[in-house]
Write a protein that holds these residues in place. Sequence first.
Motif, PDB file in Angstrom:
ATOM      1  N   UNK A  14      11.140   5.380   1.221  1.00  0.00           N
ATOM      2  CA  UNK A  14      10.137   4.905   2.612  1.00  0.00           C
ATOM      3  C   UNK A  14       9.726   3.489   2.486  1.00  0.00           C
ATOM      4  N   UNK A  15      10.018   2.996   2.782  1.00  0.00           N
ATOM      5  CA  UNK A  15       9.200   1.470   2.635  1.00  0.00           C
ATOM      6  C   UNK A  15       8.152   1.597   3.755  1.00  0.00           C
ATOM      7  N   UNK A  16       7.306   0.271   3.295  1.00  0.00           N
ATOM      8  CA  UNK A  16       5.830   0.042   4.193  1.00  0.00           C
ATOM      9  C   UNK A  16       5.639  -1.315   4.167  1.00  0.00           C
ATOM     10  N   UNK A  74       5.843  17.501   0.975  1.00  0.00           N
ATOM     11  CA  UNK A  74       4.560  17.198  -0.245  1.00  0.00           C
ATOM     12  C   UNK A  74       4.848  15.573  -1.035  1.00  0.00           C
ATOM     13  N   UNK A  75       5.858  15.212  -1.077  1.00  0.00           N
ATOM     14  CA  UNK A  75       6.563  13.675  -1.373  1.00  0.00           C
ATOM     15  C   UNK A  75       5.884  13.082  -0.648  1.00  0.00           C
ATOM     16  N   UNK A  76       6.011  12.881   0.888  1.00  0.00           N
ATOM     17  CA  UNK A  76       5.394  12.634   1.886  1.00  0.00           C
ATOM     18  C   UNK A  76       4.242  12.035   2.566  1.00  0.00           C
ATOM     19  N   UNK A  77       3.332  13.299   1.670  1.00  0.00           N
ATOM     20  CA  UNK A  77       2.304  13.140   2.106  1.00  0.00           C
ATOM     21  C   UNK A  77       1.343  12.305   1.380  1.00  0.00           C
ATOM     22  N   UNK A  84      -2.615   4.760   2.518  1.00  0.00           N
ATOM     23  CA  UNK A  84      -4.166   4.697   3.230  1.00  0.00           C
ATOM     24  C   UNK A  84      -5.076   3.893   1.580  1.00  0.00           C
ATOM     25  N   UNK A  85      -5.241   4.206   0.704  1.00  0.00           N
ATOM     26  CA  UNK A  85      -5.810   3.863  -0.464  1.00  0.00           C
ATOM     27  C   UNK A  85      -5.810   2.621  -0.425  1.00  0.00           C
ATOM     28  N   UNK A  86      -3.769   2.038  -0.560  1.00  0.00           N
ATOM     29  CA  UNK A  86      -3.466   0.572  -1.061  1.00  0.00           C
ATOM     30  C   UNK A  86      -4.554  -0.075   0.284  1.00  0.00           C
ATOM     31  N   UNK A  87      -3.553   0.562   1.347  1.00  0.00           N
ATOM     32  CA  UNK A  87      -4.663  -0.614   2.763  1.00  0.00           C
ATOM     33  C   UNK A  87      -5.691  -0.359   2.725  1.00  0.00           C
ATOM     34  N   UNK A  88      -6.922   0.657   2.125  1.00  0.00           N
ATOM     35  CA  UNK A  88      -8.256   0.712   2.427  1.00  0.00           C
ATOM     36  C   UNK A  88      -8.791  -0.270   0.657  1.00  0.00           C
TER      37      UNK A  88
END
Length: 98
Positions: A14-16, A74-77, A84-88
């Motif tokens: 997955x790439x963000x 689970x990996x996707x979650x 979300x933590x990184x963006x926060x």
Amino acid sequence: MVLLHVLFEHAAGYALFAVKEVEEIGMLLPQVEESVLSIGKFNSMVSLAAFFPFKSAQAALENMNAISEGKLVFYFVAVLVSSVVMMFNICQSTELLC
């Protein structure tokens, strides 16, 4: 400034991507779709924020099949929570509106 991110699924992981610029009016125009195929134009529109590789081909297949069936793995979650933590944390450190 509001941050917009795009999650892209690929056989490798997955790439963000963080979106640098967005024009909502013309997003579905053929010219915009073609510009994504050009790496130079694509890099001017987004930047890679994070990459989450799959551990194995089997894990990649399980994740892709689950997503296509509308199921959560689970990996996707874990990827979503981590993102979300990184963006926060970025929002807190830069005082951006997120």
